[in-house]
Design a protein around this motif. Structure first.
Motif, PDB file in Angstrom:
ATOM      1  N   GLY A 222       0.802  -1.227   0.000  1.00  0.00           N
ATOM      2  CA  GLY A 222       0.000   0.000   0.000  1.00  0.00           C
ATOM      3  C   GLY A 222       0.825   1.263   0.000  1.00  0.00           C
ATOM      4  N   ASN A 223       1.889   1.300   0.835  1.00  0.00           N
ATOM      5  CA  ASN A 223       2.671   2.531   0.895  1.00  0.00           C
ATOM      6  C   ASN A 223       3.495   2.745  -0.373  1.00  0.00           C
ATOM      7  OD1 ASN A 223       4.741   0.656   1.330  1.00  0.00           O
ATOM      8  ND2 ASN A 223       4.888   1.087   3.518  1.00  0.00           N
ATOM      9  N   ARG A 224       3.886   1.693  -1.057  1.00  0.00           N
ATOM     10  CA  ARG A 224       4.668   1.854  -2.280  1.00  0.00           C
ATOM     11  C   ARG A 224       3.786   2.162  -3.490  1.00  0.00           C
ATOM     12  NH1 ARG A 224       7.597  -0.764   1.275  1.00  0.00           N
ATOM     13  NH2 ARG A 224       9.881  -0.806   1.149  1.00  0.00           N
ATOM     14  N   ILE A 225       2.551   1.711  -3.475  1.00  0.00           N
ATOM     15  CA  ILE A 225       1.638   2.039  -4.561  1.00  0.00           C
ATOM     16  C   ILE A 225       1.387   3.537  -4.618  1.00  0.00           C
ATOM     17  CG2 ILE A 225      -0.765   1.765  -5.324  1.00  0.00           C
ATOM     18  CD1 ILE A 225      -0.585  -1.154  -4.320  1.00  0.00           C
ATOM     19  N   SER A 226       1.536   4.214  -3.464  1.00  0.00           N
ATOM     20  CA  SER A 226       1.269   5.657  -3.389  1.00  0.00           C
ATOM     21  C   SER A 226       2.437   6.510  -3.882  1.00  0.00           C
ATOM     22  CB  SER A 226       0.950   6.046  -1.945  1.00  0.00           C
ATOM     23  OG  SER A 226       2.105   5.903  -1.111  1.00  0.00           O
ATOM     24  N   ILE A 227       3.540   5.903  -4.292  1.00  0.00           N
ATOM     25  CA  ILE A 227       4.724   6.662  -4.693  1.00  0.00           C
ATOM     26  C   ILE A 227       4.487   7.402  -6.010  1.00  0.00           C
ATOM     27  CG2 ILE A 227       7.080   6.401  -5.576  1.00  0.00           C
ATOM     28  CD1 ILE A 227       7.535   4.269  -3.476  1.00  0.00           C
ATOM     29  N   THR A 228       4.910   8.673  -6.028  1.00  0.00           N
ATOM     30  CA  THR A 228       4.909   9.480  -7.243  1.00  0.00           C
ATOM     31  C   THR A 228       6.270  10.159  -7.372  1.00  0.00           C
ATOM     32  OG1 THR A 228       4.167  11.522  -6.171  1.00  0.00           O
ATOM     33  CG2 THR A 228       2.452   9.970  -6.884  1.00  0.00           C
ATOM     34  N   LYS A 229       6.533  10.777  -8.517  1.00  0.00           N
ATOM     35  CA  LYS A 229       7.787  11.509  -8.694  1.00  0.00           C
ATOM     36  C   LYS A 229       7.888  12.656  -7.704  1.00  0.00           C
ATOM     37  CE  LYS A 229       9.096  10.613 -13.489  1.00  0.00           C
ATOM     38  NZ  LYS A 229       9.335  11.227 -14.830  1.00  0.00           N
ATOM     39  N   ASP A 230       6.745  13.239  -7.354  1.00  0.00           N
ATOM     40  CA  ASP A 230       6.751  14.394  -6.461  1.00  0.00           C
ATOM     41  C   ASP A 230       7.043  14.025  -5.016  1.00  0.00           C
ATOM     42  OD1 ASP A 230       6.215  16.168  -8.525  1.00  0.00           O
ATOM     43  OD2 ASP A 230       4.036  15.954  -8.302  1.00  0.00           O
ATOM     44  N   ASN A 231       6.560  12.867  -4.550  1.00  0.00           N
ATOM     45  CA  ASN A 231       6.756  12.538  -3.131  1.00  0.00           C
ATOM     46  C   ASN A 231       7.969  11.652  -2.868  1.00  0.00           C
ATOM     47  OD1 ASN A 231       5.934   9.856  -3.706  1.00  0.00           O
ATOM     48  ND2 ASN A 231       3.873  10.149  -2.881  1.00  0.00           N
ATOM     49  N   LEU A 232       8.624  11.182  -3.926  1.00  0.00           N
ATOM     50  CA  LEU A 232       9.781  10.307  -3.746  1.00  0.00           C
ATOM     51  C   LEU A 232      11.047  11.138  -3.521  1.00  0.00           C
ATOM     52  CD1 LEU A 232      10.474   7.320  -3.618  1.00  0.00           C
ATOM     53  CD2 LEU A 232      10.932   7.365  -6.062  1.00  0.00           C
ATOM     54  N   VAL A 233      11.015  11.890  -2.446  1.00  0.00           N
ATOM     55  CA  VAL A 233      12.138  12.745  -2.054  1.00  0.00           C
ATOM     56  C   VAL A 233      12.306  12.653  -0.545  1.00  0.00           C
ATOM     57  CG1 VAL A 233      11.874  14.348  -3.982  1.00  0.00           C
ATOM     58  CG2 VAL A 233      10.635  14.766  -1.850  1.00  0.00           C
ATOM     59  N   VAL A 234      13.523  12.920  -0.070  1.00  0.00           N
ATOM     60  CA  VAL A 234      13.780  12.915   1.365  1.00  0.00           C
ATOM     61  C   VAL A 234      13.562  14.333   1.899  1.00  0.00           C
ATOM     62  CG1 VAL A 234      15.471  12.529   3.185  1.00  0.00           C
ATOM     63  CG2 VAL A 234      15.426  11.033   1.178  1.00  0.00           C
ATOM     64  N   LYS A 235      12.629  14.458   2.816  1.00  0.00           N
ATOM     65  CA  LYS A 235      12.303  15.756   3.411  1.00  0.00           C
ATOM     66  C   LYS A 235      12.790  15.798   4.854  1.00  0.00           C
ATOM     67  CE  LYS A 235       8.082  14.689   2.176  1.00  0.00           C
ATOM     68  NZ  LYS A 235       8.265  13.751   1.076  1.00  0.00           N
ATOM     69  N   PRO A 236      13.083  16.968   5.392  1.00  0.00           N
ATOM     70  CA  PRO A 236      13.464  17.053   6.808  1.00  0.00           C
ATOM     71  C   PRO A 236      12.355  16.480   7.689  1.00  0.00           C
ATOM     72  CG  PRO A 236      13.870  19.126   5.676  1.00  0.00           C
ATOM     73  CD  PRO A 236      13.069  18.288   4.730  1.00  0.00           C
ATOM     74  N   ALA A 237      12.754  15.715   8.691  1.00  0.00           N
ATOM     75  CA  ALA A 237      11.771  15.100   9.582  1.00  0.00           C
ATOM     76  C   ALA A 237      12.423  14.798  10.913  1.00  0.00           C
ATOM     77  CB  ALA A 237      11.219  13.809   8.965  1.00  0.00           C
ATOM     78  N   PRO A 238      11.659  14.894  12.010  1.00  0.00           N
ATOM     79  CA  PRO A 238      12.235  14.603  13.328  1.00  0.00           C
ATOM     80  C   PRO A 238      12.665  13.156  13.487  1.00  0.00           C
ATOM     81  CG  PRO A 238       9.844  14.911  13.467  1.00  0.00           C
ATOM     82  CD  PRO A 238      10.252  15.337  12.094  1.00  0.00           C
ATOM     83  N   GLU A 239      12.149  12.243  12.649  1.00  0.00           N
ATOM     84  CA  GLU A 239      12.518  10.828  12.755  1.00  0.00           C
ATOM     85  C   GLU A 239      13.928  10.544  12.245  1.00  0.00           C
ATOM     86  OE1 GLU A 239       8.017  11.006  12.122  1.00  0.00           O
ATOM     87  OE2 GLU A 239       9.801  11.965  11.259  1.00  0.00           O
ATOM     88  N   LEU A 240      14.496  11.442  11.449  1.00  0.00           N
ATOM     89  CA  LEU A 240      15.824  11.203  10.881  1.00  0.00           C
ATOM     90  C   LEU A 240      16.898  11.264  11.958  1.00  0.00           C
ATOM     91  CD1 LEU A 240      15.905  13.071   7.441  1.00  0.00           C
ATOM     92  CD2 LEU A 240      16.249  10.623   7.844  1.00  0.00           C
ATOM     93  N   ARG A 241      17.798  10.306  11.926  1.00  0.00           N
ATOM     94  CA  ARG A 241      18.918  10.223  12.862  1.00  0.00           C
ATOM     95  C   ARG A 241      20.209  10.066  12.040  1.00  0.00           C
ATOM     96  NH1 ARG A 241      15.062  11.365  15.453  1.00  0.00           N
ATOM     97  NH2 ARG A 241      14.180  10.272  17.250  1.00  0.00           N
TER      98      ARG A 241
END
Length: 264
Positions: A222-241
């Motif tokens: 389900g989460n991979r079916i939602s992938i588009t060119k626009d959202n397949l980028v790494v954005k700043p997020a508090p989860e990143l370590r």
């Protein structure tokens, strides 16, 4: 000491195949490869390990769509003929390990077995290239430092189990096990997931991927079916370590991510 067999299904994983097979063999496991119609030299690279820890290669024809259903059926066939004490289900872009320094994966499974448990959960640590970073070279595991702890639910990944425990991993896409005798080891292991190595790699790997009708009917991907060119980028997020040492096993497991990076 117990014996363990890692079953690895691949399609066009030339960038990962040497590192993955080397890691599994050096961790004390034998490996059985399923090649899903690779065209990039993956199979030829894997063949160099035959007789050196790789005990066989099974051909799974490519049907034009990614099919986890087909992969799991093929794996069940191999498991039915295996004689090893433990089975490990894994992918080429993963590096699975014991949580303890100096303990091999096989030694970790042996400890679980000796304590009377029959399966092991893995924490999924997802490594990412930050914007502008490119790790498309075979030594990527020695260089990647940015990660997030992906745990939308717990347990997350029952990837290793006793072959004779009557457990089955096909109902939940290879993530979890079912069976009346399920008895998980209370110590979680580590799965380092090198999901993409650059943004160009991300586009090639995921954008436009077709999933099989069987998989979609089960609600998988389900989460991979939602992938588009626009959202397949790494954005700043508090989860990143970020690790100071790429080889460290000391991960920050606080505030796990419930979604993958393209859903942030």
């Amino acid at each position: 000491m117990i014996s363990a067999l890692a079953i690895l299904c691949v399609r066009n994983e030339a960038i990962h195949i040497h590192r993955c097979i080397d890691d599994l063999i050096s961790s004390g496991l034998e490996v059985y490869l399923i090649d899903n119609g690779s065209t990039d030299g993956t199979r030829e690279a894997a063949e160099t390990y035959l007789g050196k820890g790789l005990i066989g290669i099974h051909d799974l024809p490519w049907r034009g769509a990614f099919s986890l259903t087909d992969q799991l059926v093929a794996k069940r066939g191999i498991i039915s003929e295996a004689e090893h004490d433990w089975i490990l289900h894994c992918d080429a872009d993963e590096w699975l390990m014991s949580p303890n320094d100096g303990q091999s994966l096989l030694e970790g499974f042996d400890a679980a077995d000796n304590a009377g448990f029959n399966c092991v959960n893995f924490h999924e640590i997802v490594f990412l290239p930050l914007p502008g970073e490119d790790f498309e070279q075979e030594d990527y595991a020695e260089k990647m430092q940015s990660y997030y702890f992906f745990q939308p639910s717990y347990p997350r990944l029952y990837r290793a189990w006793r072959r004779d425990a009557g457990l089955d991993n096909s109902a939940y896409g290879g993530h979890l096990l079912i069976g009346e005798g399920l008895n998980p080891y209370p110590i979680d292991f580590i799965l380092r997931h090198y999901i993409v190595l650059s943004m160009a790699h991300a586009q090639r790997k995921y954008y436009g991927r077709i999933f099989s009708t069987e998989d979609r009917s089960k609600g998988w991907h389900g989460n991979r079916i939602s992938i588009t060119k626009d959202n397949l980028v790494v954005k700043p997020a508090p989860e990143l370590r970020r690790l100071d040492d790429p080889n460290s096993r000391e991960f920050d497991l606080s505030a796990p991510a419930g979604r993958h990076f393209w859903e942030w």
